[in-house]
Design an enzyme around this catalytic site. Structure first.
Site, short mmCIF file in Angstrom:
data_model
loop_
_atom_site.label_atom_id
_atom_site.label_comp_id
_atom_site.label_asym_id
_atom_site.label_seq_id
_atom_site.Cartn_x
_atom_site.Cartn_y
_atom_site.Cartn_z
N VAL A 78 -7.63 8.27 4.73
CA VAL A 78 -8.96 7.94 5.36
C VAL A 78 -8.47 8.40 6.87
O VAL A 78 -7.47 7.97 7.33
CB VAL A 78 -9.04 6.26 5.27
CG1 VAL A 78 -10.17 6.20 6.06
CG2 VAL A 78 -9.23 6.29 3.72
N GLU A 110 2.69 8.58 -6.13
CA GLU A 110 3.78 8.10 -5.32
C GLU A 110 3.25 7.44 -4.18
O GLU A 110 2.38 7.99 -3.52
CB GLU A 110 4.52 9.23 -5.41
CG GLU A 110 5.44 9.55 -6.43
CD GLU A 110 4.68 11.02 -7.02
OE1 GLU A 110 4.98 11.23 -8.10
OE2 GLU A 110 3.62 11.41 -6.46
N ASN A 115 4.85 2.24 3.44
CA ASN A 115 3.25 1.97 3.50
C ASN A 115 2.76 0.72 2.68
O ASN A 115 2.27 0.78 1.67
CB ASN A 115 2.89 3.57 2.85
CG ASN A 115 1.55 3.48 3.26
OD1 ASN A 115 0.87 2.63 3.62
ND2 ASN A 115 0.92 4.77 2.92
N TYR A 122 -3.15 -0.39 -3.74
CA TYR A 122 -3.06 0.01 -5.08
C TYR A 122 -2.86 -1.13 -6.20
O TYR A 122 -3.26 -1.32 -7.04
CB TYR A 122 -1.91 1.11 -5.35
CG TYR A 122 -2.11 2.48 -4.32
CD1 TYR A 122 -3.28 3.00 -4.24
CD2 TYR A 122 -1.07 3.19 -3.79
CE1 TYR A 122 -3.68 4.12 -3.49
CE2 TYR A 122 -1.25 3.98 -2.94
CZ TYR A 122 -2.47 4.63 -2.86
OH TYR A 122 -2.94 5.79 -2.30
#
Length: 158
Positions: A78, A110, A115, A122
């Site tokens: 994004v 992955e 992050n 997720y």
């Protein structure tokens, strides 16, 4: 076409003509971005890839790779100015639905351990950690591991 219609976000298949904008976003948000060649190879290989655009501006994009019974999310990005507005979540749901429609029972990806925002997204969307790939990503001063995450796309009976 009205200005309001032009501002409505729309998802469509990625085209080679999108690659300048896609690569610009890659360089804006990643320390080790995909190259134009990575995207060209994905399109040439027929990998399902989409962009989300609004008012002529590329906001987000994603690339899948399909296998037998599974899909692999290769890239979900994004543009910085559009982050934290739910676009990544919406695009992830769209890509998972497309993978399911194409026969995948599982969606894999992955993600860098560093992050945190992506890992939280997720996890919130039902992905679970599966394994770790050691030294997978290039990083400043060396390499960084990757956490492999998995989402079941199997439809459960009521």
């Amino acid at each position: 076409m009205s200005a309001q219609t032009q501002c409505v976000p729309r998802l469509r298949p990625m085209r080679e003509t999108d690659l300048d904008a896609v690569v610009a976003v890659e360089h804006e948000i990643y320390s080790h971005p995909w190259t134009r060649g990575n995207f060209e190879d994905s399109l040439r290989s027929g990998y399902p890839a989409w962009v989300l655009e609004s008012a002529g501006e590329l906001r987000a994009y994603g690339v899948l790779m399909m296998g037998v019974g599974e899909a692999h999310l290769l890239n979900l990005s994004v543009a910085r100015s559009w982050q934290r507005r739910g676009i990544g979540r919406d695009l992830l749901a769209f890509l998972a639905a497309r993978a399911r429609e194409m026969g995948a029972a599982t969606l894999l990806l992955e993600v860098r351990p560093s992050n945190g925002a992506a890992r939280a997204l997720y996890a919130a969307e039902g992905f679970r950690p599966l394994a770790v790939r050691r030294n997978y990503y290039p990083a400043h001063g060396g390499r960084e591991d990757a956490v492999i995450m998995e989402l079941s796309l199997a439809v459960t009976a009521p």
